[in-house]
Every structure is written in C-alpha cells, then in structure tokens.
Scaffold this active site. Structure first.
Site, short mmCIF file in Angstrom:
data_model
loop_
_atom_site.label_atom_id
_atom_site.label_comp_id
_atom_site.label_asym_id
_atom_site.label_seq_id
_atom_site.Cartn_x
_atom_site.Cartn_y
_atom_site.Cartn_z
N HIS A 66 13.46 30.55 -11.30
CA HIS A 66 12.91 29.19 -11.40
C HIS A 66 11.60 29.08 -10.60
CE1 HIS A 66 13.33 24.69 -11.59
NE2 HIS A 66 12.55 24.80 -10.53
N GLU A 67 11.65 29.47 -9.34
CA GLU A 67 10.46 29.34 -8.49
C GLU A 67 9.36 30.27 -8.98
OE1 GLU A 67 10.33 26.85 -6.76
OE2 GLU A 67 12.46 26.38 -6.66
N HIS A 71 7.32 28.52 -11.59
CA HIS A 71 6.27 27.65 -11.04
C HIS A 71 5.06 28.49 -10.61
CE1 HIS A 71 8.35 23.86 -11.02
NE2 HIS A 71 9.33 24.28 -10.24
N HIS A 113 2.93 29.66 -13.47
CA HIS A 113 2.17 28.52 -14.00
C HIS A 113 0.89 28.35 -13.18
CE1 HIS A 113 2.57 24.10 -15.58
NE2 HIS A 113 1.64 24.77 -16.19
ZN LIG Z 1 11.21 23.34 -9.82
#
Ligand SMILES: [Zn+2]
Length: 680
Positions: free
Chosen positions: A469-470, A473, A476
């Site tokens: 998940h991290e 980010h 991105h």
């Molecule tokens: Zn998040």
C-alpha cells in the site's frame, strides 16, 4: 566513488540537522520568502509564468526541501530537543501559509495572469497550477468584500475552537470511565496481553485486580474476547454513549450542542461563499463532482450489499444460538461471536503466515513485480546520509535506464519512532532551468517487528499489504512526469482519489503469480501453499458485506448531514442517523447509542462530507485492477498503460479522465462487490 546520480538528487544531510538551529533557519527562510514575494509582487507587470509563478514555485520548493527532512526526522527519530524545536517552529509555518492563502495582492496577481492571453499559451500543468491557486483563494474567501471576509475569518476561528472542544469532550469522557473488578473470572477469554494491561491500569490507580478503560485497544479486546455478556454490555453502553446525553456520564461532556454548532458554522461558510450547502462546497476540489453522484454511488453500493449483510448477520445470530444458546442476541454479542466464528472456520492466524514472508524476500519480490509491470529497477545505494543504520536507500531507473527518483525505506519499529505506516514526500520533481532537473524523492515508513537474533524480520500477510500500500503511494510520487511540484506526483491529486494507486497495489498480494515471488518459507524455502492462500482470500471475504454496510452507514450519515443540514430544525442529526440506519442498517442498535458524539473523522478531522472517499477510492482501485486480471496480473503492457495514464500524470488531469483513459469507461462498483465476495 559516489554514483553521479546520487548527486543529481541533492539528498538532505540528516546527520547535520541540529535541533538548536531549526527554528532560526526556518524563520530565516520564511522571512526571505516573504521579502522575495514582496519584490515579485512589486513588479510592474503584466504577470507571466516566468516572472510570477516560476519564482513562487522555486521559493516554495526551497522551503519544502528545508522543512521536509526536519519534519520526517521528528516522526522517525524524535528527541526532546527536536520535539521542542518542532513545536516552536510549527506555528511560524502555519502563520506563513495562512498569510499566503489570504494575500490579496498575490490573489490579484494570479487572477490577472489567469485572465491574460498569456495563460492560453502555458502548458496544461502550468494552467492547472494557476487554476488550483485561484480555486483555493476563492474557497478561503479572499475575493469577498471586507465585511464578509471578516465574517469568514470569525467563522474559521469558531470552527477551530469547536472541533477542539469536540475532541476534548471525547478524551475527557473516555478517561472518566473505568470498569473495575477483582474477579478474574469476569474477564475470562481476554488475551494475556490485554489482561496484563488491565492489571497495570489497576495498579496505576492504586486498585486491586483489573481495570478496563475505554481506550480503544482495551475496549475492543473486551468486546471481542470476554465471555461474560454482562461485562461486554457494560463496556458497550459506556463506549457508545461517550460525550453525550446518555450513558454513565450523561450530559457531563455532551457533544450535542457542539455538533450542531459545527454544522451551523460549516453551513454558514458554504453560504458565505455562495454554495447551497457544505457538501457542495466540500466537493469543489474533489473527484466526485456533484452531491447526486456521491449519493447515488453510496446508495447503489448499499442496495447491493444489504441482502448479503443481512445473511451474514443472521449467520452470526444462529452461531451464537448453537454455541451458547443465546436467544436474545444483542449488539454487544456481535464482535464476540464474529471473532469466535473466525477462529472456528479459519483455524489460522496472521502469526502463522510469518515464516513465509521474510522481509528481504518480500522486498525483492515487490521490486521484481514492479520491474515486470513498469520496467522500473531499484538499485540500493549505501553511501547515503541516513538517520538510522536500518534504513535503506534506493535509486529508481526506468526501462531506458533513466533516473526517475530516490526512495528511503525505513521498515522497523524502534523507540522514538511514530507508530503506523505512511509515505511522505522528501522533495518533488521540478525543472529547475533548461539544463537541470530535480528528481523526486520519497520516504516509505513502516513499523514492522525488527529481526530477532540471527533470524530475519518476518511479516504477517497484513503487513505485506501495508508495505505494498505505502509503496503504491511512493510510486505515485516518484514516477510522475510532471515538472511542477504543486501538481506533480501525489500533489494536487483530488483527495478522494489519492488512495487509488495505493489500494491498487494491495490486490497484488493475493495472486498466485505474485505470492510466488514474495514468499519463501524461512526454513523450507517453500512458497505460500495454495490452501493458505485460499484461507487468506476467504478471510478477506469473511463478513465483508457487514463491514461494507457499516462503512456505508458512516458515509451516508456524514454526507447527508452536510447536504441536508437546516439551521432552523432541531434534532436533525439524530433524525438523519436514524433514517440512514432504518434504510440500510442491518444490525439493530439500542436507542441510547450515540456513535455520532465521538465521530471524530467528521467533527474533528478532515473528513466532513468526505467519509465516502474510502469506498470511492476502493471502487477505482478494484475496477482498475480488473484490467490487470483480464490480461494476466503481471502483464507488462497493462502496467505501461497504468503507468502512463495514472501514475505519471499527477494532479494535472482530472482523475476521471485518467481513469477512463486506462479503463476505457467510467468506474463501476461491480469489481469491488466481487472482490468482497458480495457479487458473483
Ligand atoms: Zn494510503
């Protein structure tokens, strides 16, 4: 020899951060910025990108590069001196940003640029930067006549006081209640760790036996594990009535009038700015454009999920009857029997999965997945100034072997490091001048259990999800091709779309192909066996519809409240909540339940008219992930399309356009329902 690409990144020198200087260097920098702003605005004009926005961008970036390593260090290597310096400096920064946001001269300058012919000749990223500036000035009320501007400032001030009071009431009410017993049998079923905690809480208060507080970890352990129904009931009543007109401390820290005042102030702010209601105002910078769009989205999910949730609920009630002959099932039985069912049917815990996920295997597997999808390679660099020896630093290269950015990875829990997992930007991609490019750098921070002795750190599957998940980010932020920090990477991405790339990454943790790359048993080297993979997936579906309905209740309540609020009515808050529950709710709650009185996300956090965004981003990520599934989850062409259409575009393009460019159509909720086992 130092890799030349490292020099290109101009990384912060963490070892040279001296808390004693923090306040003065930051004040100095901000003072410089203010002086520079004066000079910029004193120009004769006309304003152009080069004489207005470019120097503004540069000075903002200089400040960010100075502050972000300090703020990061404060989160991951706190010391008394640094904490003090941080606290002293924060108000100076807040003051600086507030004055920028309300600077009328700056507003006039940006407006004139926005209206000029020159604007049309700018790149789409530059236009977007200017449009966002204009939007934010207007949302702050800078364009209002003096009297209304004063009103606006007063409303903002009032809102800030009210939300603080709201939080304080919850804290006080939470601390005021304890459940005390000297009879260990009453707490039968409680895990050893929680029992120890209860003992310590008693000792702190000079009491014998055990004390259960309403702090969430203590409360949730009781509601999930304690066998005695009456104990669960007492705790539930106290917890569900905190800071309200009900329960053991009724009216003492009652948030009822505070909630009304908060809604009234938000309503007034929206009206002052010409909006029909606060929900309309809140949607301006978001991906969702109209209140209808949000309401239809939530209702649609609710209608489809409710029958499944009802079935799941019924199963728990029947289970309680079979196990313990419970004939009057109540809400304080829900989590207890739900947990029991989970234990009975899955027979596995996250702990059992650890041996399959040694951290270095997970990390190298993750990097290899990213190479297959996006053609990105990670190269570790040792000659970097780091804040702790456990931290790793990687350079990122693309398929053409072009440098794309840098990533700090800080995985383990240790004292003086903030809890949880998060991503933060160190600095952003920016074209400095014709020759020079600034490459983006990000921090990836987790709090995994560190290695013990000679054994490497081992992750649960939940922790693997967190890491992915991290990392989503970070990608991105790092893979952006936008050269203006305000709309590059994660910046300027509408708030309800920002979790899309991170949640998308989580999907890769459930596939056979990818699990084969990230798992390897610590003793046997075996990858995660199929039967365990199936269990993980089943566990993911377990009571998923009930959870979905719960989230939708929160979302609909929050959104309708900010859309329908009418200052002339009374009891509207409870009425709307009851109506939402009656329409979509599955679990019946007692009339005294006052969950809204401690709904901090919405009344004290940044989620007003925004709770829906959790599900919104989930729909985007699940639906987008279907493309990967359709073409094979590691399909390079799909990865490239996702890279070009989603990851690289930052906040420049409307996220709906980006989504459609990748998916070929508007988002649909079906994929999310399937992912949760709610639709076939
Ligand atoms: Zn998040």
């Amino acid at each position: 020899m130092i890799n030349n690409d490292l020099n290109k990144l101009s990384l912060p020198k963490f070892s040279q951060i001296d808390p004693a200087n923090v306040r003065s260097i930051i004040s100095q920098q901000l003072e410089n910025n203010k002086q520079q702003l004066k000079i910029i605005l004193a120009q004769e004009g006309p304003f152009t990108w080069d004489n207005l926005m470019q120097p503004l961008e540069a000075m903002q970036d200089d400040f960010n590069k100075m502050w972000s390593p300090i703020a990061h260090l404060h989160s991951v290597m706190e010391s008394d001196a640094l904490r003090k310096a941080y606290r002293e400096t924060l108000p100076i920064i807040t003051e600086y940003y507030t004055s920028l946001a309300h600077d009328e001269k700056l507003f006039a300058a940006v407006s004139s640029l926005a209206k000029s012919e020159h604007f049309q000749s700018l790149s789409s990223a530059q236009q977007k930067v200017i449009e966002n500036e204009m939007r934010d000035f207007k949302l702050a009320g800078v364009h209002l006549p003096p009297q209304q501007k004063k009103e606006m400032a007063a409303l903002q001030q009032k809102l800030s006081t009210l939300t603080t009071t709201f939080s304080e009431n919850i804290l006080d009410a939470t601390h005021a209640f304890i459940y005390h017993t000297t009879d260990e049998k009453k707490l039968d079923g409680l895990p050893e760790k929680s029992l120890q905690l209860a003992k310590e809480e008693a000792k702190k208060r000079d009491l014998r036996g055990y004390v259960i507080t309403l702090d969430y970890p203590a409360y949730s352990a009781v509601i999930k594990y304690v066998k005695d129904r009456t104990v669960r009931k007492i705790l539930y009543e106290a917890f569900a009535t905190r800071a309200s007109d009900q329960g053991p401390h009724a009216f003492k820290w009652d948030n009822t009038p505070i909630i009304n005042d908060i809604l009234k102030v938000r309503y007034d702010i929206a009206k002052l700015l010409g909006f029909k209601n606060y929900a309309d105002y809140a949607l301006v910078p978001r991906m969702a454009k109209t209140t209808d769009e949000v309401m239809n989205f939530l209702n649609d999910l609710a209608v489809k999920s409710k029958p499944f949730a009802q079935k799941e609920y019924q199963t728990i009630i029947e289970f309680a009857q079979q196990e313990d002959h419970i004939t009057d099932f109540a809400v304080w039985d829900l989590f207890y029997y739900s947990e029991k069912m989970h234990e009975k049917y899955f027979h596995f815990t996250q702990e059992e999965l650890r041996p399959y996920f040694p951290i270095q295997k997970v990390l190298s597997g993750l990097f290899s997945i990213l190479q297959q999808l996006y053609g990105i390679t990670f190269k570790e660099e040792k000659k970097v100034d780091l804040w702790h020896p456990d931290v790793q630093f990687f350079l990122l290269y693309d398929e053409k072997n072009q440098l794309r950015g840098g990533l700090y990875v800080d995985l383990y829990a240790r004292p003086h490091k903030r809890e949880g997992a998060w991503m933060d930007d160190c600095h952003s991609k920016r074209r400095i001048d014709q020759e020079r490019m600034q490459y983006p750098v990000a921090f990836l921070t987790c709090n995994f259990m560190p290695p013990v002795g000679s054994q490497p750190a081992l992750l649960t599957h939940d922790e693997v999800l967190t890491l992915f998940h991290e990392c989503g980010h970070c990608l991105h932020h790092l893979l952006t091709q936008v050269n203006h920090p305000a709309v590059g990477g994660i910046n300027g991405v509408p708030w309800d779309a920002v979790e899309f790339p991170s949640q998308l990454m989580e999907n890769f943790c459930f596939e056979k192909e990818t699990l084969a790359q990230i798992s390897s048993h610590i003793e046997t080297g075996e990858t995660l066996p199929d039967h365990l993979r199936e269990k993980i997936i089943q566990a993911k579906h377990f009571q998923a519809a009930l959870q979905m309905i719960r989230q939708l209740e929160f979302s609909l309540f929050d959104f309708r409240l900010h859309m329908e609020f009418d200052p002339t009515q009374t009891d509207q808050v409870q009425d709307i909540l009851n109506d939402v529950r009656q329409k979509i709710g599955v679990v019946s709650v007692p009339a005294y339940n006052r969950f809204q009185h401690s709904f901090s996300h919405v009344f004290a956090g940044g989620y007003a008219a925004g709770y829906y965004s959790y599900k919104w981003a989930e729909v985007l990520s699940c639906d987008a992930y279907e493309v990967f599934k359709e073409h094979g989850v590691l399909d390079h062409a799909t990865g490239q399309s996702y890279l070009k259409n989603i990851l690289e575009v930052g906040g420049v393009r409307n996220p709906m356009e980006s989504f459609i460019a990748f998916r070929g159509r508007q988002p649909s909720i079906d994929a999310l329902l399937r992912e949760n086992g709610i639709a076939p």
